[in-house]
Design a protein around this motif. Sequence first.
Motif, PDB file in Angstrom:
ATOM      1  N   UNK A 104      65.508  37.896  46.880  1.00 42.36           N
ATOM      2  CA  UNK A 104      66.044  36.615  46.622  1.00 42.36           C
ATOM      3  C   UNK A 104      65.378  36.073  45.244  1.00 42.36           C
ATOM      4  N   UNK A 105      65.948  35.448  44.384  1.00 41.42           N
ATOM      5  CA  UNK A 105      65.237  34.877  43.080  1.00 41.42           C
ATOM      6  C   UNK A 105      65.505  33.636  42.965  1.00 41.42           C
ATOM      7  N   UNK A 106      65.564  32.866  44.040  1.00 43.67           N
ATOM      8  CA  UNK A 106      65.525  31.385  43.690  1.00 43.67           C
ATOM      9  C   UNK A 106      64.835  30.841  44.980  1.00 43.67           C
ATOM     10  N   UNK A 107      64.608  29.650  44.898  1.00 35.33           N
ATOM     11  CA  UNK A 107      63.720  28.882  46.021  1.00 35.33           C
ATOM     12  C   UNK A 107      64.305  28.819  47.396  1.00 35.33           C
ATOM     13  N   UNK A 108      65.728  28.601  47.270  1.00 34.29           N
ATOM     14  CA  UNK A 108      66.473  28.566  48.584  1.00 34.29           C
ATOM     15  C   UNK A 108      67.955  29.115  48.058  1.00 34.29           C
ATOM     16  N   UNK A 109      68.252  30.123  49.014  1.00 35.87           N
ATOM     17  CA  UNK A 109      69.592  30.716  48.637  1.00 35.87           C
ATOM     18  C   UNK A 109      70.564  30.476  49.890  1.00 35.87           C
ATOM     19  N   UNK A 110      71.496  29.998  49.697  1.00 35.51           N
ATOM     20  CA  UNK A 110      72.776  29.770  50.511  1.00 35.51           C
ATOM     21  C   UNK A 110      73.265  31.166  51.090  1.00 35.51           C
ATOM     22  N   UNK A 111      73.357  31.647  52.111  1.00 31.20           N
ATOM     23  CA  UNK A 111      74.178  32.697  52.592  1.00 31.20           C
ATOM     24  C   UNK A 111      75.673  32.284  53.238  1.00 31.20           C
ATOM     25  N   UNK A 112      76.644  32.587  52.755  1.00 29.10           N
ATOM     26  CA  UNK A 112      78.060  32.194  53.136  1.00 29.10           C
ATOM     27  C   UNK A 112      78.807  33.059  53.814  1.00 29.10           C
ATOM     28  N   UNK A 113      79.935  32.658  54.619  1.00 28.76           N
ATOM     29  CA  UNK A 113      80.676  33.652  55.246  1.00 28.76           C
ATOM     30  C   UNK A 113      81.653  34.291  54.566  1.00 28.76           C
ATOM     31  N   UNK A 115      82.921  35.129  50.133  1.00 28.18           N
ATOM     32  CA  UNK A 115      82.468  35.456  48.602  1.00 28.18           C
ATOM     33  C   UNK A 115      82.850  34.130  48.057  1.00 28.18           C
ATOM     34  N   UNK A 116      82.728  32.847  48.471  1.00 31.59           N
ATOM     35  CA  UNK A 116      82.981  31.748  47.919  1.00 31.59           C
ATOM     36  C   UNK A 116      81.851  30.600  48.019  1.00 31.59           C
ATOM     37  N   UNK A 117      81.802  29.418  47.205  1.00 28.18           N
ATOM     38  CA  UNK A 117      81.191  28.045  47.342  1.00 28.18           C
ATOM     39  C   UNK A 117      81.660  27.714  48.518  1.00 28.18           C
ATOM     40  N   UNK A 118      82.921  27.932  48.865  1.00 24.22           N
ATOM     41  CA  UNK A 118      83.852  27.143  50.048  1.00 24.22           C
ATOM     42  C   UNK A 118      83.556  27.593  51.332  1.00 24.22           C
ATOM     43  N   UNK A 119      82.803  29.042  51.256  1.00 23.12           N
ATOM     44  CA  UNK A 119      82.388  29.458  52.614  1.00 23.12           C
ATOM     45  C   UNK A 119      81.572  28.831  53.244  1.00 23.12           C
ATOM     46  N   UNK A 120      81.777  28.962  54.652  1.00 22.33           N
ATOM     47  CA  UNK A 120      80.723  28.432  55.534  1.00 22.33           C
ATOM     48  C   UNK A 120      79.225  28.889  55.342  1.00 22.33           C
ATOM     49  N   UNK A 143      75.216  41.114  51.760  1.00 27.95           N
ATOM     50  CA  UNK A 143      74.152  41.632  51.938  1.00 27.95           C
ATOM     51  C   UNK A 143      73.595  41.381  53.498  1.00 27.95           C
ATOM     52  N   UNK A 144      72.704  42.077  53.826  1.00 27.31           N
ATOM     53  CA  UNK A 144      71.944  42.020  55.186  1.00 27.31           C
ATOM     54  C   UNK A 144      70.562  41.658  54.959  1.00 27.31           C
ATOM     55  N   UNK A 145      70.100  40.637  55.926  1.00 27.68           N
ATOM     56  CA  UNK A 145      68.737  40.037  55.577  1.00 27.68           C
ATOM     57  C   UNK A 145      67.910  40.088  56.789  1.00 27.68           C
ATOM     58  N   UNK A 146      66.842  39.317  56.785  1.00 32.39           N
ATOM     59  CA  UNK A 146      65.813  39.285  57.782  1.00 32.39           C
ATOM     60  C   UNK A 146      66.754  38.597  59.436  1.00 32.39           C
ATOM     61  N   UNK A 147      66.335  39.060  60.375  1.00 34.84           N
ATOM     62  CA  UNK A 147      67.019  38.621  61.700  1.00 34.84           C
ATOM     63  C   UNK A 147      68.212  39.229  61.465  1.00 34.84           C
ATOM     64  N   UNK A 148      68.675  40.301  60.873  1.00 30.53           N
ATOM     65  CA  UNK A 148      69.924  40.803  61.193  1.00 30.53           C
ATOM     66  C   UNK A 148      71.016  39.878  60.485  1.00 30.53           C
ATOM     67  N   UNK A 149      70.660  38.849  59.655  1.00 30.14           N
ATOM     68  CA  UNK A 149      71.821  38.045  59.111  1.00 30.14           C
ATOM     69  C   UNK A 149      72.760  38.940  58.239  1.00 30.14           C
ATOM     70  N   UNK A 150      74.070  38.494  57.951  1.00 32.96           N
ATOM     71  CA  UNK A 150      74.720  39.262  57.304  1.00 32.96           C
ATOM     72  C   UNK A 150      75.625  38.094  56.558  1.00 32.96           C
ATOM     73  N   UNK A 151      75.849  38.315  55.327  1.00 26.90           N
ATOM     74  CA  UNK A 151      76.873  37.301  54.621  1.00 26.90           C
ATOM     75  C   UNK A 151      77.098  37.463  52.987  1.00 26.90           C
ATOM     76  N   UNK A 152      77.446  36.515  52.414  1.00 24.55           N
ATOM     77  CA  UNK A 152      77.651  36.713  51.089  1.00 24.55           C
ATOM     78  C   UNK A 152      76.780  35.766  50.165  1.00 24.55           C
TER      79      UNK A 152
END
Length: 366
Positions: A104-113, A115-120, A143-152
């Motif tokens: 991650x290359x930003x302070x806070x990165x949203x992971x969405x359901x 591939x759109x800013x309208x995704x949950x 992507x997949x990440x910590x605690x088995x999260x997955x999203x866009x």
Amino acid sequence: MKKHLRKVTFGLIGSLLLTSNIYGAEKGVVNTNILNVRSGPGTHFSVTSQLRRGQEVEVIDSSNEWLKVNLNNQEVFLHSDFVSIIEVPVQEESIVQLQRQAIVDTDILNVRSTPSVNGTRITQLRRGEKLGVVSQSGEWYLVTGPNNIEGFVHGDFIRFAEDKTVLSEQNQVKELIAVVDVNVLNVRQEPNTNSSIIGKTYRFNQLKVVRVLEEWVEIVQTDGRTGYVSKDFTTIREIESFENVDRIRQEVVDYARQFLGNPYSWGGNSLTDGIDCSGFTQQILGRFGFNISRTSRTQINDGVRINRNELLPGDLVFYGNNNSISHVALFIGNGQIIHASNRRTGIIISNIDYGTPYIGAARIIN
């Protein structure tokens, strides 16, 4: 001509699926001895050339009894009675699925359901967290990440492991500390509860970690001896430089600001649906691995007491009357606090001297 539509489904990680609609390509083979090639779909159009039996063409479209084809990079027409259509199988191996690493290359990165800013929004990630990149959809990556999260996530906010800087960061061996989360914690000679107690350690003590086991942590005591403490009663962190601590402070403030305007609820624990002052500070700091107690009266003892002129972003500020604490807020710098104030205002930003008398401050991020 009827298009032959195939849907190719990529089995990804967990329950997420990415689908892509792909048209099977078609070619035509001349099935008569001589076939006129015309400039348009009809016998009144001029003949531009002729084809012989067995010659192949790429079929683009159809119009009544005529086929539009690609011949020598030109669109021309053939009568469909004299062309046999052959569907070319889709080459699925040409569809590339990515197997890469990124951070991650930003302070806070949203992971969405989607591939759109309208995704949950599924969750949020912090700068430096590592990701597995599975596939790409335009400017978005699954992507997949910590605690088995997955999203866009959007590609502008991640760096790939091919970047030498990322590789360097990933190859560094990080020193770990264990922060004690309970008032008193036994240190044992071996990693089991039947082992002898060789020492005790106390809330907020920071212990150098030798290794992390499934249920136990091997630590170095203040006298230099090693021992084991229960993993359930500690928080494991990387040792941070002063620069990283400053960055974390700002990330805490930025994260807290996202909930401005959300409702207040006494005893509530939801940052979106309703929360009180101490629940707010507990959950904001907890998001970054700092575990504190639930009430404003006890939170002042969860950190190091500091003077008002020592306040830094992310510190806790306490209020009340007659030295009895009744409210807590998060200092955000420039003489301001963010807090779950009351039912009327919800989560707001106020001046540090907003009304209720100031009692003291404590530092959790240290």
